[in-house]
Design an enzyme around this catalytic site. Structure first.
Site, PDB file in Angstrom:
ATOM      1  N   SER A  49       0.859  -1.179   0.000  1.00 42.92           N
ATOM      2  CA  SER A  49       0.000   0.000   0.000  1.00 42.92           C
ATOM      3  C   SER A  49       0.897   1.230   0.000  1.00 42.92           C
ATOM      4  O   SER A  49       2.068   1.151   0.375  1.00 42.92           O
ATOM      5  CB  SER A  49      -0.876   0.006   1.256  1.00 42.92           C
ATOM      6  OG  SER A  49      -1.484   1.262   1.465  1.00 42.92           O
ATOM      7  N   TYR A  61      -2.380  -0.567  10.628  1.00 39.33           N
ATOM      8  CA  TYR A  61      -2.357  -0.789   9.180  1.00 39.33           C
ATOM      9  C   TYR A  61      -1.014  -0.385   8.561  1.00 39.33           C
ATOM     10  O   TYR A  61      -0.379  -1.169   7.857  1.00 39.33           O
ATOM     11  CB  TYR A  61      -3.496  -0.040   8.513  1.00 39.33           C
ATOM     12  CG  TYR A  61      -3.554  -0.228   7.013  1.00 39.33           C
ATOM     13  CD1 TYR A  61      -4.111  -1.385   6.468  1.00 39.33           C
ATOM     14  CD2 TYR A  61      -3.055   0.726   6.145  1.00 39.33           C
ATOM     15  CE1 TYR A  61      -4.158  -1.578   5.095  1.00 39.33           C
ATOM     16  CE2 TYR A  61      -3.098   0.541   4.766  1.00 39.33           C
ATOM     17  CZ  TYR A  61      -3.652  -0.610   4.250  1.00 39.33           C
ATOM     18  OH  TYR A  61      -3.686  -0.791   2.887  1.00 39.33           O
ATOM     19  N   LYS A  65       1.988  -2.660   6.688  1.00 41.04           N
ATOM     20  CA  LYS A  65       2.365  -2.501   5.284  1.00 41.04           C
ATOM     21  C   LYS A  65       3.838  -2.096   5.136  1.00 41.04           C
ATOM     22  O   LYS A  65       4.487  -2.452   4.155  1.00 41.04           O
ATOM     23  CB  LYS A  65       1.453  -1.480   4.605  1.00 41.04           C
ATOM     24  CG  LYS A  65       0.005  -1.949   4.489  1.00 41.04           C
ATOM     25  CD  LYS A  65      -0.107  -3.235   3.679  1.00 41.04           C
ATOM     26  CE  LYS A  65      -1.543  -3.639   3.433  1.00 41.04           C
ATOM     27  NZ  LYS A  65      -1.669  -4.868   2.615  1.00 41.04           N
TER      28      LYS A  65
END
Length: 205
Positions: A49, A61, A65
């Site tokens: 991402s 998150y 990533k």
């Protein structure tokens, strides 16, 4: 994705789930399939991402990533001698269930109600509503609706003679997040902090 909220609102459990799924799960699947991929001189394509290049919000998150990016880089170099090509796809913000603003706001409100009064005082009682309105505006500006942009990157990584090491999907990724991730930290902070919701009293507590 896990809750997207200021770091001082969160517990270790809020970080654990997205890291377990997005990073540990990805590594686990890769390790189990790696012997077969090496035998076939195949390809590995992992989905990261732009949040793995630039931490735009707090929560598990982005760390998950960033971990995918690091794992993918070492994997690519380790597999080169075996003829295995490794690619990483870095989508920007797309309109999917992951970017469901209603769900994100509900998660934040649940966490907010459990915070100590001192922290709520620092942020101010109206913080949730003001921050949600600001993020909704930004989402409408930057969100991609054409999912085929990411799919085309996957297709190229899997079928082309010379796949790229990295693919960027989405206009926001190409013109904002990836270029910004390569700029000095001071510039990153200046731009990202301009979009932060003001606190009521950051020195309270």
């Amino acid at each position: 994705m896990g809750p997207s909220a200021p770091t001082d609102w969160l517990t270790i459990e809020h970080f654990r789930a997205p890291i377990e799924v997005n990073l540990i799960g990805l590594i686990n699947v890769t390790l189990h399939l790696l012997p077969l991929v090496k035998m076939a001189r195949g390809r590995l394509v992992n989905i990261s991402s732009t949040g793995g290049r630039l931490a735009v919000w707090g929560g598990g998150y982005c760390p998950s990533k960033f971990g995918v990016e690091g794992f993918n880089d070492s994997l690519r170099r380790d597999m080169k001698a075996f003829g295995v090509k490794v690619s990483c796809i870095e989508p920007g913000l797309f309109k999917t269930g992951l970017s469901n603003r209603k769900k994100i706001i509900q998660e934040r409100e649940t966490i907010w109600k459990q915070l100590p009064p001192a922290i709520r005082k620092q942020y101010g009682e109206g913080y949730i509503q003001k921050d949600a309105a600001k993020k909704e505006k930004l989402t409408q500006i930057f969100q991609n609706t054409d999912l085929s942009l990411a799919v085309k990157c996957m297709e190229h990584a899997l079928t082309s003679i010379h796949p790229h090491s990295r693919y960027t999907a989405g206009w926001d990724a190409k013109v904002l997040w990836i270029p910004l991730s390569n700029m000095p930290t001071a510039i990153q902070d200046f731009i990202l902090l301009r979009n932060k919701t003001e606190l009521a009293d950051p020195t309270a507590g």
